[in-house]
Design an enzyme around this catalytic site. Structure first.
Site, PDB file in Angstrom:
ATOM      1  N   GLY A  60      60.683  -0.939 -25.430  1.00  0.00           N
ATOM      2  CA  GLY A  60      61.210   0.412 -25.513  1.00  0.00           C
ATOM      3  C   GLY A  60      61.189   0.862 -26.963  1.00  0.00           C
ATOM      4  O   GLY A  60      61.167   0.039 -27.862  1.00  0.00           O
ATOM      5  N   CYS A  61      61.198   2.181 -27.205  1.00  0.00           N
ATOM      6  CA  CYS A  61      61.046   2.661 -28.577  1.00  0.00           C
ATOM      7  C   CYS A  61      61.534   4.084 -28.718  1.00  0.00           C
ATOM      8  O   CYS A  61      61.725   4.796 -27.746  1.00  0.00           O
ATOM      9  CB  CYS A  61      59.581   2.653 -29.001  1.00  0.00           C
ATOM     10  SG  CYS A  61      58.714   1.131 -28.686  1.00  0.00           S
TER      11      CYS A  61
END
Length: 360
Positions: free
Chosen positions: A130-131
């Protein structure tokens, strides 16, 4: 009087461009504690054979224990009943990885890990991560680019985070942030030309993404496409076209920053091409864009996007700086207990800064 007036003007300008972003950041940091640090930096010599490019003799004593601990966690991404088959397929996939196969072999031998597991480690981003990425114009016409990389193995990966200079002929061709033992890049910059970050797009079954990366010939693993683009392409437009239209193993978001006004874009990728290409548009008032892990035209699954957008609005176009973006990326919810690092980039000024995050 003239001196005092001039001095006062300079103080105001200093407050606007230097102090204000930190004040905004302090307001946004309403909770949480930080014990951040700068990772080690290494040089990869692209003129050497793939097996010997990385300074493994120096890296292994520092990272060996943590690399083995990370390898032990692969099982949570691949169902136990499929792991023997996937490991065999991983070895069959090596010939399709070009020079990266040699780099993976060199790392596997140096760290003393099974080659099949080393291959799986190097395509793990196609499975889960995730980012948050932000790309923005600033008042001087420079493009600013920042990103957090989140991963559910954060406690291990923080201690593997490294900054790398990829050199040829003794000169730096591009820079990147990655993890020891992982030869691909999810964050990188070609000085003077463009910067790239990758955010996971949460579509497709995890194992489907993995098998696509291993089975389908001609399909790129995103982290290797980033390296090839940074090495072989020299302009923002070239990079955007290649990143938008090259076949990929998994749907993702590619965020690209160039070196002049409006050279910022979020590319929403399907495996076979773009679902959407979203450029900055200063004239339309879109001087920044935030991408997390949701299609930007749809409601997000969590509050990171809204929180980051609110932070950018609070700073404002006239005051935006890389420290300001760092503050936004350090806001609770945007940063979280899965955040491994924050990277700040500006290709035009050859600025590249990496901080390992230990938010609690």
């Amino acid at each position: 009087p003239e001196f005092n007036a001039l001095f006062s003007m300079r103080v105001v300008r200093m407050a606007r461009y230097i102090i204000l972003p930190f004040v905004v950041s302090a307001i946004l940091f309403s909770s949480g504690a930080f014990a951040d640090f700068t990772p080690r930096s290494w040089v990869v010599n692209l003129d050497n054979s793939p097996e010997t490019r990385w300074p493994l003799a120096e890296m292994v004593p520092i990272y060996n224990e943590t690399v083995h601990a990370a390898m032990a966690m692969i099982g949570q991404f691949v169902p136990a009943e499929l792991q023997p088959v996937v490991e065999k397929v991983a070895l069959l996939a090596l010939p399709h990885l070009g020079d990266y196969a040699g780099e993976i072999r060199g790392g596997a031998a140096a760290f003393g890990i099974p080659l099949a597991n080393a291959v799986l480690l190097n395509i793990i981003y196609e499975v889960e991560a995730g980012c948050t990425s932000i790309v923005a114009n600033d008042p001087s016409g420079t493009i600013l680019h920042g990103r957090n990389l989140d991963f559910n193995l954060a406690p291990l990966l923080r201690n593997l985070t490294i900054e790398v200079e990829f050199q040829s002929g003794g000169k730096t061709v591009y820079r990147g942030t990655t993890y020891a033992g992982y030869v691909g890049l999810l964050t990188g910059m070609r000085p003077g030309d463009f910067s790239i970050s990758v955010d996971e797009r949460d579509t497709g079954w995890r194992i489907e993404n993995l098998l696509e990366a291993l089975f389908v010939k001609g399909t790129y693993v995103a982290a290797f496409l980033i390296r090839d683009t940074l090495l072989q392409n020299t302009t923002f437009d070239e990079a955007v076209h290649r990143l938008a239209y090259t076949s990929l193993a998994a749907p993702i978001y590619l965020i690209v920053g160039g070196s002049s006004v409006d050279q910022g874009v979020v590319i929403t990728r399907n495996r076979d091409g773009p679902a959407n290409i979203w450029f900055l548009n200063q004239t339309a008032g879109r001087w920044w864009e935030v991408e997390t892990n949701d299609d930007h035209w749809k409601p997000p699954a969590d509050s990171r996007r809204e929180t980051a957008n609110n932070g950018m609005k609070a700073i404002g176009y006239q005051n935006i700086t890389l420290p300001g973006i760092y503050g936004v990326l350090s806001t609770p919810k945007v940063i979280n207990d899965a955040t491994t690092y924050t990277t700040l980039m500006s290709a035009a000024s050859d600025t590249y800064q990496v901080t390992v995050r230990t938010y609690e």
